[in-house]
Design an enzyme around this catalytic site. Structure first.
Site, mmCIF file in Angstrom:
data_model
loop_
_atom_site.group_PDB
_atom_site.id
_atom_site.type_symbol
_atom_site.label_atom_id
_atom_site.label_comp_id
_atom_site.label_asym_id
_atom_site.label_seq_id
_atom_site.Cartn_x
_atom_site.Cartn_y
_atom_site.Cartn_z
ATOM 1 C CD GLU A 184 -35.640 26.823 10.636
ATOM 2 O OE1 GLU A 184 -36.433 27.665 10.186
ATOM 3 O OE2 GLU A 184 -34.611 26.464 10.026
ATOM 4 C CB CYS B 175 -31.535 26.477 7.935
ATOM 5 S SG CYS B 175 -33.251 26.144 7.552
ATOM 6 C CG HIS C 258 -29.371 25.079 4.239
ATOM 7 N ND1 HIS C 258 -29.842 24.175 5.171
ATOM 8 C CD2 HIS C 258 -30.456 25.758 3.788
ATOM 9 C CE1 HIS C 258 -31.156 24.320 5.288
ATOM 10 N NE2 HIS C 258 -31.551 25.271 4.453
HETATM 11 N N1 CAA Z 1 -39.985 16.947 -14.234
HETATM 12 C C1 CAA Z 1 -38.788 17.440 -13.834
HETATM 13 N N2 CAA Z 1 -38.667 18.653 -13.221
HETATM 14 C C2 CAA Z 1 -39.794 19.357 -12.965
HETATM 15 C C3 CAA Z 1 -41.063 18.892 -13.348
HETATM 16 C C4 CAA Z 1 -41.138 17.617 -14.034
HETATM 17 N N3 CAA Z 1 -42.306 17.106 -14.417
HETATM 18 N N4 CAA Z 1 -41.971 19.810 -12.988
HETATM 19 C C5 CAA Z 1 -41.296 20.818 -12.398
HETATM 20 N N5 CAA Z 1 -39.977 20.539 -12.387
HETATM 21 C C6 CAA Z 1 -38.884 21.365 -11.833
HETATM 22 C C7 CAA Z 1 -39.011 22.829 -12.113
HETATM 23 O O1 CAA Z 1 -38.526 23.140 -13.410
HETATM 24 C C8 CAA Z 1 -38.144 23.412 -11.011
HETATM 25 O O2 CAA Z 1 -36.792 23.248 -11.355
HETATM 26 P P1 CAA Z 1 -35.788 24.503 -11.315
HETATM 27 O O3 CAA Z 1 -35.852 25.002 -9.901
HETATM 28 O O4 CAA Z 1 -34.483 23.924 -11.679
HETATM 29 O O5 CAA Z 1 -36.317 25.495 -12.252
HETATM 30 C C9 CAA Z 1 -38.407 22.458 -9.831
HETATM 31 O O6 CAA Z 1 -38.970 21.271 -10.411
HETATM 32 C C10 CAA Z 1 -39.375 23.020 -8.818
HETATM 33 O O7 CAA Z 1 -40.504 23.471 -9.505
HETATM 34 P P2 CAA Z 1 -41.288 24.774 -9.051
HETATM 35 O O8 CAA Z 1 -40.337 25.888 -8.790
HETATM 36 O O9 CAA Z 1 -42.409 25.000 -9.973
HETATM 37 O O10 CAA Z 1 -41.828 24.210 -7.652
HETATM 38 P P3 CAA Z 1 -42.794 24.850 -6.619
HETATM 39 O O11 CAA Z 1 -43.415 26.107 -7.100
HETATM 40 O O12 CAA Z 1 -43.683 23.733 -6.199
HETATM 41 O O13 CAA Z 1 -41.831 25.293 -5.405
HETATM 42 C C11 CAA Z 1 -40.221 25.299 -3.698
HETATM 43 C C12 CAA Z 1 -40.640 24.667 -5.024
HETATM 44 C C13 CAA Z 1 -40.148 26.824 -3.840
HETATM 45 C C14 CAA Z 1 -38.854 24.759 -3.339
HETATM 46 C C15 CAA Z 1 -41.268 24.928 -2.608
HETATM 47 O O14 CAA Z 1 -41.255 23.537 -2.393
HETATM 48 C C16 CAA Z 1 -41.030 25.622 -1.281
HETATM 49 O O15 CAA Z 1 -41.544 26.704 -1.040
HETATM 50 N N6 CAA Z 1 -40.250 24.982 -0.356
HETATM 51 C C17 CAA Z 1 -39.933 25.571 0.954
HETATM 52 C C18 CAA Z 1 -38.946 26.714 0.875
HETATM 53 C C19 CAA Z 1 -37.543 26.276 0.531
HETATM 54 O O16 CAA Z 1 -37.154 25.135 0.710
HETATM 55 N N7 CAA Z 1 -36.729 27.235 0.053
HETATM 56 C C20 CAA Z 1 -35.336 26.984 -0.223
HETATM 57 C C21 CAA Z 1 -34.476 28.193 0.009
HETATM 58 S S1 CAA Z 1 -34.769 28.836 1.663
HETATM 59 C C22 CAA Z 1 -33.785 27.857 2.673
HETATM 60 O O17 CAA Z 1 -32.898 27.207 2.205
HETATM 61 C C23 CAA Z 1 -34.099 27.809 4.134
HETATM 62 C C24 CAA Z 1 -34.918 26.603 4.432
HETATM 63 O O18 CAA Z 1 -34.400 25.542 4.740
HETATM 64 C C25 CAA Z 1 -36.377 26.718 4.337
#
Ligand code: CAA
Length: 386
Positions: A81, A113, A235
């Site tokens: 991709e 993916c 994945h």
């Molecule tokens: N200590 C421990 N844990 C902590 C923490 C701390 N100090 N602060 C936050 N966390 C935890 C949160 O509780 C959360 O855990 P849970 O998911 O278990 O609730 C985790 O860390 C992530 O926190 P947030 O959700 O607040 O993080 P974020 O808003 O920064 O976003 C994300 C995370 C959505 C994955 C972002 O990185 C993103 O958009 N990534 C790209 C998209 C992606 O990977 N999506 C996955 C599904 S899509 C897919 O699989 C296809 C692909 O490959 C893209």
């Protein structure tokens, strides 16, 4: 006595550089536990401008192909991709770089993916019809979301190469795939857009719901239960993701099934924690991680694979380990590849991240890795093979 077809050899390649997630957390003013525990990533692969999906793919495949394989491969599929051309398939260039026999079919496949899973299915069908021949499936990607973006800690780069044959040495692919297609916008990249658009929390939710629906339907149609599986691989956009999907589904399982699947899950993310998201390659990197790091897997064991591509296509299917599979893995080579990487400071990573290929400007490069872009000339990339 149906013909057994599956993965005969498999390997991965990652570029020479990485970032330590504690360094990235510090630079982004985030608690490092969020990256190491919340997201579940320790290191992130970073690619220099002289490497792309073609060089990752050639490097990964070159580690598994011998001269006999090159004479027998009829089909070269590169799933990606992060394509470098809207028209010409990267598989055509990879076919040339690897020296595969000329009378072969070379194509690129796309569905976020998920595409490598479709590639494997096509390759398995081909080999079932032509059991003396082989097919090469490579998942190759460069996952970049942008500096300071929400997706930044979930980037990565590299490729997984898999040789599909009859009577394979590593695993059989069972004919039990259950696939789900849903038209959603959780992650997408319109033509010409440098970085993907992503609705992060929605993408997590679609992934989790897709696993639940696909598993339930698979279990119903094949009369399967979690206890039938020695391990599952997912994945892995970031290593916490698969676990978020799996945990709620294990609520009613016995302690022994839960413990087994969660212990194996940790083995299946060992490499991914140090590399990040390979997009199309992530599930298969996780499979390699499981095979090379689990001490309990044995011949005949069934492994469930969950493939997910945003947009979205999700699939669950099973594979079965072949007697002596552990003799054909490349654990030492893979550990060395990871060990020999160079750690970048955040400043060096940011500089490398911003470097871009300009096809309108002729230029030569020096990069001493086995496969690299050597030159930009007349609007295309020239590759060097060491
Ligand atoms: N200590 C421990 N844990 C902590 C923490 C701390 N100090 N602060 C936050 N966390 C935890 C949160 O509780 C959360 O855990 P849970 O998911 O278990 O609730 C985790 O860390 C992530 O926190 P947030 O959700 O607040 O993080 P974020 O808003 O920064 O976003 C994300 C995370 C959505 C994955 C972002 O990185 C993103 O958009 N990534 C790209 C998209 C992606 O990977 N999506 C996955 C599904 S899509 C897919 O699989 C296809 C692909 O490959 C893209």
């Amino acid at each position: 006595n149906e013909l057994k077809v599956g993965i005969d050899k498999l390997s991965f390649f990652v570029p020479h550089y990485y970032v330590d997630m504690s360094d990235l957390a510090r630079a982004r003013h985030v608690d490092k536990a969020k990256f190491h525990i919340g997201i579940g990533q320790d290191e992130m692969a970073v690619s220099p401008v002289t490497q792309d999906i073609v060089t990752f793919a050639a490097s990964a495949a070159n580690q598994i192909l011998d001269e006999q394989d090159k004479a027998l491969v009829d089909l070269v599929i590169v799933a990606t991709e992060s394509s470098i051309d809207e028209s010409k398939a990267s598989a055509v260039i990879v076919h040339g770089l690897l020296g595969i026999q000329p009378f072969a079919r070379s194509i690129e496949m796309k569905e976020a993916c998920y595409a490598a899973t479709a590639g494997i299915a096509s390759a398995v069908d081909y080999v079932r019809l032509h059991p003396e021949r082989k097919a090469l499936v490579i998942a190759s990607d460069l996952a970049k979301y942008g500096l300071n973006s929400g997706g930044e800690p979930t980037q990565g780069a590299g490729a997984v190469a898999m040789l599909i044959s009859s009577n394979p040495k590593i695993l059989f692919v069972n004919d039990d795939a259950l696939t789900l297609t849903q038209d959603v916008y959780d992650f997408w990249r319109p033509t010409g857009q440098t970085y993907p658009s992503v609705d992060g929390q929605f993408s997590n939710a679609v992934y989790i719901e897709s696993f639940s629906r696909v598993w339930d339907e698979y279990a119903k149609r094949t009369a399967s239960q979690f206890s039938d599986f020695a391990a599952l691989a997912f994945h892995t956009p970031y290593t916490k993701m698969g676990k978020k999907a799996l945990l709620p589904k294990l609520e009613n399982e016995t302690e022994s099934v839960k413990t087994r699947l969660l212990t194996q899950f940790e083995r299946a993310i060992t490499y991914n924690r140090r590399i990040g998201n390979l997009y199309t390659g992530s599930l298969y990197l996780s499979l390699i991680s499981l095979l090379e790091n689990s001490e309990t897997l044995k011949a005949g064991d069934k492994i469930g694979l969950f493939s997910y591509g945003s947009g979205a296509v999700a699939e669950f299917y099973s594979v079965e380990l072949v007697s002596g599979f552990d003799q054909h893995l490349k654990k030492n080579e893979h550990e060395l590849l990871l060990h020999q990487r160079e750690k970048l400071s955040i400043r060096a990573y940011e500089k490398m991240f911003e470097e871009k290929i300009d096809l309108n400007h002729n230029e030569t490069f020096s990069d001493e890795t086995p496969y690299a872009i050597s030159e930009i000339k007349a609007n295309h990339r020239l590759y060097r093979q060491k």
